[in-house]
Motif scaffolding. Structure first.
Motif, PDB file in Angstrom:
ATOM      1  N   LYS A 489       0.853  -1.205   0.000  1.00  0.00           N
ATOM      2  CA  LYS A 489       0.000   0.000   0.000  1.00  0.00           C
ATOM      3  C   LYS A 489       0.877   1.239   0.000  1.00  0.00           C
ATOM      4  O   LYS A 489       0.642   2.187  -0.771  1.00  0.00           O
ATOM      5  CB  LYS A 489      -0.930  -0.004   1.210  1.00  0.00           C
ATOM      6  CG  LYS A 489      -2.132  -0.915   0.996  1.00  0.00           C
ATOM      7  CD  LYS A 489      -3.104  -0.836   2.164  1.00  0.00           C
ATOM      8  CE  LYS A 489      -4.347  -1.676   1.867  1.00  0.00           C
ATOM      9  NZ  LYS A 489      -5.058  -2.068   3.067  1.00  0.00           N
ATOM     10  N   ASN A 492       2.274   2.130  -3.225  1.00  0.00           N
ATOM     11  CA  ASN A 492       1.258   2.345  -4.265  1.00  0.00           C
ATOM     12  C   ASN A 492       1.109   1.139  -5.196  1.00  0.00           C
ATOM     13  O   ASN A 492       0.757   1.280  -6.370  1.00  0.00           O
ATOM     14  CB  ASN A 492       1.596   3.577  -5.133  1.00  0.00           C
ATOM     15  CG  ASN A 492       1.664   4.840  -4.316  1.00  0.00           C
ATOM     16  OD1 ASN A 492       0.990   4.954  -3.283  1.00  0.00           O
ATOM     17  ND2 ASN A 492       2.485   5.787  -4.744  1.00  0.00           N
ATOM     18  N   HIS A 494      -0.586  -1.726  -4.176  1.00  0.00           N
ATOM     19  CA  HIS A 494      -1.722  -2.538  -3.747  1.00  0.00           C
ATOM     20  C   HIS A 494      -2.806  -2.630  -4.828  1.00  0.00           C
ATOM     21  O   HIS A 494      -3.331  -3.709  -5.101  1.00  0.00           O
ATOM     22  CB  HIS A 494      -2.292  -1.943  -2.458  1.00  0.00           C
ATOM     23  CG  HIS A 494      -3.447  -2.721  -1.906  1.00  0.00           C
ATOM     24  ND1 HIS A 494      -3.296  -3.978  -1.362  1.00  0.00           N
ATOM     25  CD2 HIS A 494      -4.771  -2.427  -1.828  1.00  0.00           C
ATOM     26  CE1 HIS A 494      -4.465  -4.415  -0.971  1.00  0.00           C
ATOM     27  NE2 HIS A 494      -5.385  -3.502  -1.233  1.00  0.00           N
ATOM     28  N   GLU A 495      -3.094  -1.476  -5.447  1.00  0.00           N
ATOM     29  CA  GLU A 495      -4.192  -1.437  -6.417  1.00  0.00           C
ATOM     30  C   GLU A 495      -3.981  -2.422  -7.572  1.00  0.00           C
ATOM     31  O   GLU A 495      -4.833  -3.226  -7.896  1.00  0.00           O
ATOM     32  CB  GLU A 495      -4.353  -0.018  -6.983  1.00  0.00           C
ATOM     33  CG  GLU A 495      -5.285   0.861  -6.160  1.00  0.00           C
ATOM     34  CD  GLU A 495      -6.630   0.180  -5.892  1.00  0.00           C
ATOM     35  OE1 GLU A 495      -7.309  -0.166  -6.871  1.00  0.00           O
ATOM     36  OE2 GLU A 495      -6.974  -0.016  -4.695  1.00  0.00           O
ATOM     37  N   PHE A 496      -2.781  -2.319  -8.175  1.00  0.00           N
ATOM     38  CA  PHE A 496      -2.572  -3.196  -9.339  1.00  0.00           C
ATOM     39  C   PHE A 496      -2.473  -4.666  -8.917  1.00  0.00           C
ATOM     40  O   PHE A 496      -2.914  -5.552  -9.634  1.00  0.00           O
ATOM     41  CB  PHE A 496      -1.369  -2.729 -10.184  1.00  0.00           C
ATOM     42  CG  PHE A 496      -0.063  -3.412  -9.896  1.00  0.00           C
ATOM     43  CD1 PHE A 496       0.208  -4.665 -10.441  1.00  0.00           C
ATOM     44  CD2 PHE A 496       0.907  -2.811  -9.098  1.00  0.00           C
ATOM     45  CE1 PHE A 496       1.414  -5.300 -10.186  1.00  0.00           C
ATOM     46  CE2 PHE A 496       2.100  -3.454  -8.837  1.00  0.00           C
ATOM     47  CZ  PHE A 496       2.351  -4.703  -9.383  1.00  0.00           C
ATOM     48  N   ARG A 498      -4.124  -6.073  -6.552  1.00  0.00           N
ATOM     49  CA  ARG A 498      -5.497  -6.537  -6.332  1.00  0.00           C
ATOM     50  C   ARG A 498      -6.156  -7.002  -7.635  1.00  0.00           C
ATOM     51  O   ARG A 498      -6.999  -7.873  -7.652  1.00  0.00           O
ATOM     52  CB  ARG A 498      -6.322  -5.382  -5.737  1.00  0.00           C
ATOM     53  CG  ARG A 498      -6.724  -5.634  -4.313  1.00  0.00           C
ATOM     54  CD  ARG A 498      -7.435  -4.464  -3.661  1.00  0.00           C
ATOM     55  NE  ARG A 498      -7.944  -3.422  -4.548  1.00  0.00           N
ATOM     56  CZ  ARG A 498      -9.216  -3.290  -4.924  1.00  0.00           C
ATOM     57  NH1 ARG A 498     -10.109  -4.129  -4.487  1.00  0.00           N
ATOM     58  NH2 ARG A 498      -9.586  -2.294  -5.709  1.00  0.00           N
ATOM     59  N   HIS A 499      -5.747  -6.340  -8.727  1.00  0.00           N
ATOM     60  CA  HIS A 499      -6.365  -6.677 -10.001  1.00  0.00           C
ATOM     61  C   HIS A 499      -5.664  -7.818 -10.747  1.00  0.00           C
ATOM     62  O   HIS A 499      -6.098  -8.197 -11.828  1.00  0.00           O
ATOM     63  CB  HIS A 499      -6.433  -5.428 -10.900  1.00  0.00           C
ATOM     64  CG  HIS A 499      -7.475  -4.467 -10.416  1.00  0.00           C
ATOM     65  ND1 HIS A 499      -7.149  -3.338  -9.694  1.00  0.00           N
ATOM     66  CD2 HIS A 499      -8.825  -4.499 -10.506  1.00  0.00           C
ATOM     67  CE1 HIS A 499      -8.267  -2.698  -9.367  1.00  0.00           C
ATOM     68  NE2 HIS A 499      -9.300  -3.389  -9.845  1.00  0.00           N
ATOM     69  N   GLN A 519       5.183  -1.467 -12.876  1.00  0.00           N
ATOM     70  CA  GLN A 519       4.658  -2.362 -11.830  1.00  0.00           C
ATOM     71  C   GLN A 519       5.789  -3.102 -11.133  1.00  0.00           C
ATOM     72  O   GLN A 519       5.781  -3.282  -9.916  1.00  0.00           O
ATOM     73  CB  GLN A 519       3.678  -3.363 -12.460  1.00  0.00           C
ATOM     74  CG  GLN A 519       2.387  -2.701 -12.905  1.00  0.00           C
ATOM     75  CD  GLN A 519       1.530  -3.628 -13.734  1.00  0.00           C
ATOM     76  OE1 GLN A 519       2.032  -4.519 -14.409  1.00  0.00           O
ATOM     77  NE2 GLN A 519       0.223  -3.408 -13.709  1.00  0.00           N
TER      78      GLN A 519
END
Ligand SMILES: Nc1ncnc2c1ncn2[C@@H]1O[C@H](COP(=O)(O)OP(=O)(O)OP(=O)(O)O)[C@@H](O)[C@H]1O
Length: 617
Positions: A489, A492, A494-496, A498-499, A519
């Motif tokens: 997190k 930065n 975490h978002e990718f 998660r997907h 990434q």
């Protein structure tokens, strides 16, 4: 930036894909009669001594195998005597019941012989597999202890080939050849002894073909060996064409050079095939030639034996057993000649393995100290350094960084920025001068504890073929899953993540090739966050990152840098502007240092660099 190995702890130099094998190991494939490699061991005595270190651990088993070989060779030696007995004592005097007994004895002996052959093969396989298991482990752990310099200077494919192919050759050849050599020598000596006791004249006549056999075999072997060695070299060339083609696929496609590549491949392939055919044709002469000589020996024994029998010097049974001995005697001779080349190439392979084992390891100072935590003060004092003796890459570098400061390294390509961080991580040691961290000379700090306090995030991050979460956890192996997620997190990432198809459990492939460069960098940052180093080394990405990811990377980097001394190989104006200290490197020297404003006012090297690179922006 390129030569700094991976993230922290310096343990993940990225390996290139393996070469496609060095060709068949000697002993496999039709050309095995003459080892495909012409390589000869350079220091046989030493190699033997070192091999014994591995094989000698199984003394008891080896002794057992030797006993079994002795017994089976003995069977081999006495069996023809039974034929003599059968003819002279039972067939000619027509005693059928005795003949039956002797035939039964022969059957039992031959069955026993096969069982013993199996046992010795099995035993030797166990010994060599275990010895090689240890050798492979030793070599791999040695790789972890040798300096980065070795990885920088040796082809990765070559190192891999030593760990796999060469060790394989040692294992396969030694297990097969050692038993064969043992039994050949014993059978040979035993057969000659029995033959001499039966008929010295016939023995000498049989031995007449031996020099002929050796002379002719040698003659052909010399030519064949050269051809096989050429074959091996061409196979190497073919491997490198394939390797480069696979690694450079993108470049090939972008420049539409597929046709050229195919032509290049075809050329080498054709040459390889031609040499291969010639080598096989030549080596193919040997078996029929041997057959011919064997038959010659047979004719000599039959003719002269018949003559001696007619004169009453020997019995018919003796001729029959002699024919058997003559055959049995040429087989180990052939075998010894074959094994000689194979054993040589096994020793040569063993030497290639030992060569790496002998590489000097990272040196440790005697009064080395461990450091737990650092404030992060860094000072370079008149540091000189060269990768190759006599060609200094860094010349008299001096600068001082206070704890928590952010330092930007700027300068033209090849000026020495990467080298400075290479030295800070002690991937290389300096020629003269001093590098101090918290006032301690880094040569006095153990590499392990120094690297524990360093974090390195490169442009091109290496990720392992493991789940994402394990790749992050690489930063601190004791971290919990929650801590991993927290780090992701903060970075930065975490978002990718998660997907991704399986989120944190998604297994990455081929060093993270299935992720974008941005990434991969975010994961590297998460790793570094988890390891919480006192000193950070960052290499800003120059390309390949979309603006949104770039912003994420930037902000993660800023968060990571807070409260730590950071060295950034900077490419972005904003980073440079924010730096507490800019080191302007040119041609291995710090030509200017100061803050952005100070350096601009100087109107010197930095000013020109700035104007040429950023003024338009
Ligand atoms: N392992 C090595 N062996 C020999 N020479 C090397 C090695 N690594 C770098 N060099 C040489 O040292 C010099 C400095 O290289 P370095 O990688 O430190 O430059 P850099 O400023 O980081 O360049 P860039 O911005 O292009 O990454 C160059 O001339 C380079 O060719």
């Amino acid at each position: 930036m390129k030569k700094v190995p991976e993230e922290r702890k310096g343990s993940t130099s990225s390996f290139q894909p393996p070469a496609f094998g060095p060709g068949p190991a000697p002993g496999r494939g039709p050309g095995h009669r003459f080892s495909a490699k012409s390589a000869k061991p350079k220091d046989l005595k030493n190699t033997l001594r070192r091999l014994w270190k591995y094989f000698g651990e199984f003394k008891l088993l080896l002794f057992g195998i030797f006993l079994v070989i002795l017994i089976s060779s003995f069977i081999q030696i006495v069996s023809p005597l039974l034929i003599q007995k059968a003819i002279d004592q039972y067939i000619i005097p027509r005693k059928l019941d005795g003949l039956f007994k002797i035939v039964l004895a022969m059957i039992i002996l031959y069955i026993l012989n096969s069982i013993f052959a199996y046992i010795q093969g099995y035993g030797m396989m166990i010994v060599s597999q275990r010895a090689v298991f240890k050798m492979r482990n030793d070599l791999f752990s040695k790789l972890q202890r040798i300096p980065i310099k070795i990885f920088d200077t040796r082809a990765h494919g070559d190192l891999m080939s030593r760990l796999t192919n060469d060790i394989d050759v040692v294992s396969n050849t030694l297990s097969a050849s050692l038993t064969s050599i043992f039994s050949s020598i014993i059978t040979l000596a035993g057969s000659i002894a029995v033959m001499l006791s039966l008929s010295p004249v016939l023995t000498i006549l049989t031995l007449l073909v031996v020099p002929l056999m050796f002379g002719l075999t040698n003659l052909i072997a010399n030519t064949t060996r050269k051809l096989f060695s050429q074959n091996q070299k061409l196979l190497g060339s073919l491997n490198s064409v394939i390797e480069e083609d696979i690694t450079g696929q993108k470049v090939i496609k972008v420049f539409t050079r597929e046709k050229n590549e195919i032509e290049k491949f075809e050329r080498v392939n054709r040459e390889l095939t031609q040499v291969g055919i010639r080598a096989q044709i030549f080596s193919g002469i040997i078996p029929p030639l041997m057959n011919l000589l064997n038959n010659l020996a047979f004719i000599i024994v039959a003719a002269s034996g018949g003559f001696l029998a007619l004169k009453g010097f020997i019995t018919v049974g003796t001729i029959a057993s002699f024919i058997q001995y003559a055959r049995q005697f040429t087989r180990p001779l052939n075998e010894l000649a074959n094994q000689f080349n194979q054993i040589q190439s096994a020793f040569a392979s063993a030497e290639r393995v030992f060569e790496i084992m002998d590489e000097e390891e990272e040196k440790h100072a005697e009064d080395e100290i461990e450091i737990d935590s650092l404030k992060g003060e860094v000072e370079f004092k008149n540091v000189w350094f060269s990768y190759n003796k006599g060609q200094p890459v860094l010349k008299d570098i001096s600068f001082h960084v206070k704890p928590g400061q952010m330092v930007a390294l700027v300068g033209p390509t090849g000026s020495g920025k990467t080298t400075i961080v290479n030295l800070l991580s002690r991937f290389y040691d300096i020629d003269s001068g001093q590098i101090l961290i918290d006032g301690i000379d880094i040569r006095k700090i153990s590499r392990e504890s120094l690297r524990k306090n360093l974090g390195i995030v490169l442009q091109d991050t290496y990720l392992f073929s493991e789940p994402v979460k394990e790749n992050i956890r690489y930063g601190r192996l004791s971290a919990t899953d929650d801590e991993v997620v927290m780090a992701a997190k903060t970075a930065n990432a975490h978002e990718f993540i998660r997907h991704l198809p399986h989120g944190y459990d998604t297994v990455l492939t081929d060093g993270g090739a299935d992720l974008s460069q941005g990434q991969r960098q975010l994961l590297a940052l998460a790793r570094a966050i988890l390891s919480d180093p006192a000193i950070l080394i960052l290499d800003e990405a120059t390309s390949n990152i979309d603006t949104r990811t770039e912003k994420l990377v930037q902000s993660a980097m800023l968060k990571l840098m807070q409260g730590r001394t950071s060295f950034v190989i900077a490419h972005r104006l904003s980073t440079i502007r924010n730096a507490d200290l800019i080191l302007v490197i040119n041609n291995g020297q710090v030509v200017e240092q100061g803050t952005h404003e100070e350096l601009l006012q100087k109107r010197g090297f930095y000013y020109n660099l700035y104007m040429s690179q950023f003024a338009v922006v």
